[in-house]
Motif scaffolding. Sequence first.
Motif, PDB file in Angstrom:
ATOM      1  N   GLU A 205       2.296   6.315  -8.502  1.00 18.47           N
ATOM      2  CA  GLU A 205       3.005   7.116  -7.502  1.00 18.47           C
ATOM      3  C   GLU A 205       2.177   7.272  -6.234  1.00 18.47           C
ATOM      4  O   GLU A 205       2.710   7.171  -5.113  1.00 18.47           O
ATOM      5  CB  GLU A 205       3.335   8.500  -8.075  1.00 18.47           C
ATOM      6  N   ALA A 206       0.896   7.502  -6.389  1.00 19.46           N
ATOM      7  CA  ALA A 206       0.037   7.633  -5.212  1.00 19.46           C
ATOM      8  C   ALA A 206      -0.016   6.332  -4.424  1.00 19.46           C
ATOM      9  O   ALA A 206       0.034   6.328  -3.188  1.00 19.46           O
ATOM     10  CB  ALA A 206      -1.369   8.048  -5.642  1.00 19.46           C
ATOM     11  N   GLU A 207      -0.060   5.214  -5.124  1.00 18.15           N
ATOM     12  CA  GLU A 207      -0.081   3.915  -4.441  1.00 18.15           C
ATOM     13  C   GLU A 207       1.232   3.659  -3.700  1.00 18.15           C
ATOM     14  O   GLU A 207       1.239   3.135  -2.586  1.00 18.15           O
ATOM     15  CB  GLU A 207      -0.330   2.800  -5.456  1.00 18.15           C
ATOM     16  N   SER A 208       2.347   4.025  -4.330  1.00 19.13           N
ATOM     17  CA  SER A 208       3.645   3.817  -3.675  1.00 19.13           C
ATOM     18  C   SER A 208       3.781   4.684  -2.421  1.00 19.13           C
ATOM     19  O   SER A 208       4.344   4.249  -1.410  1.00 19.13           O
ATOM     20  CB  SER A 208       4.786   4.121  -4.646  1.00 19.13           C
ATOM     21  N   LEU A 209       3.260   5.883  -2.460  1.00 17.11           N
ATOM     22  CA  LEU A 209       3.299   6.732  -1.272  1.00 17.11           C
ATOM     23  C   LEU A 209       2.453   6.158  -0.152  1.00 17.11           C
ATOM     24  O   LEU A 209       2.824   6.220   1.031  1.00 17.11           O
ATOM     25  CB  LEU A 209       2.804   8.145  -1.624  1.00 17.11           C
ATOM     26  N   ILE A 210       1.345   5.557  -0.498  1.00 16.97           N
ATOM     27  CA  ILE A 210       0.499   4.939   0.526  1.00 16.97           C
ATOM     28  C   ILE A 210       1.220   3.736   1.144  1.00 16.97           C
ATOM     29  O   ILE A 210       1.234   3.533   2.362  1.00 16.97           O
ATOM     30  CB  ILE A 210      -0.849   4.514  -0.083  1.00 16.97           C
ATOM     31  N   GLU A 211       1.863   2.946   0.285  1.00 18.33           N
ATOM     32  CA  GLU A 211       2.578   1.766   0.787  1.00 18.33           C
ATOM     33  C   GLU A 211       3.767   2.170   1.668  1.00 18.33           C
ATOM     34  O   GLU A 211       4.017   1.555   2.700  1.00 18.33           O
ATOM     35  CB  GLU A 211       3.057   0.919  -0.388  1.00 18.33           C
ATOM     36  N   ASP A 212       4.486   3.217   1.249  1.00 20.47           N
ATOM     37  CA  ASP A 212       5.620   3.682   2.044  1.00 20.47           C
ATOM     38  C   ASP A 212       5.165   4.183   3.412  1.00 20.47           C
ATOM     39  O   ASP A 212       5.830   3.957   4.437  1.00 20.47           O
ATOM     40  CB  ASP A 212       6.367   4.801   1.314  1.00 20.47           C
ATOM     41  N   GLY A 213       4.045   4.846   3.427  1.00 18.19           N
ATOM     42  CA  GLY A 213       3.537   5.342   4.707  1.00 18.19           C
ATOM     43  C   GLY A 213       3.119   4.218   5.611  1.00 18.19           C
ATOM     44  O   GLY A 213       3.310   4.262   6.835  1.00 18.19           O
TER      45      GLY A 213
END
Length: 255
Positions: free
Chosen positions: A162-170
């Motif tokens: 989840e943390a990685e996906s939030l970084i990618e989305d940003g």
Amino acid sequence: MAAAKKSARKKASAKKTATKKSAAKKSAAKKAVAKKAAPKKAAAKKAAAKKPAAKKAAPKKAVAKKAVAKKAAPKSTAAAKKSPSKKSPAKRTVKKKPSPTRSSLLSNDVPEVHEIPPPRGTTKDGIAYTKDFDVKFLKAQREELQARRASEIKRATRLEDEAESLIEDGEMGDVQFDDEGGEGDTMVVQRDLDRVLSSQARQTVEEIDLALARIEKGTYGYSEVSGQPIPRERLEALPETTVLAAEKVSGAGLR
């Protein structure tokens, strides 16, 4: 003939009287000499008697001198106490406080430190049982630990994803940042929270691995602080714990 005999008798008597007189004179002379020597002998005896008396009197004088010295000693000590000493004041020795030990950090309710008893035996599947924890209990605890380990690994992996996906989305710009919505700030907070929770899950996995190793060594269920057995109720609620509840409250243990 008769006249000759008389003259002879007279001569003999004269000789006798002469010898008597000479003897008397000699005895008188001896008495006079004895009288003269008697005072000298008496004086010598008196002098001899006076000499020991003088020797005996000497210790009395010595005793008198010692008594005078003893009497004078308190006066000198009293004068020394009254007069201020010129010596430098004695340095005060400050006792260092002993560094706190593990037992001193514990509260009064915590048992004293004891050695962990050795295991009584080991089963074929690697469970070292002791006098306080039998094979059945340790086997149940190992199964619970293994199940919790798998659950924590899944949780840590999910949070990290989840943390990685939030970084990618940003980075891709899917989230719009504006002053009113504050979506960008929410994403950052959620990402940091996921990272913290995932690290906690990883830490729990490490603690579970250590607990499984203690089951194999025969030290599972004993406090690492005091060596006392941990109650089974606490072990069932928190299988990876290493201290008593009282030790945890006092800050002696991590978990």
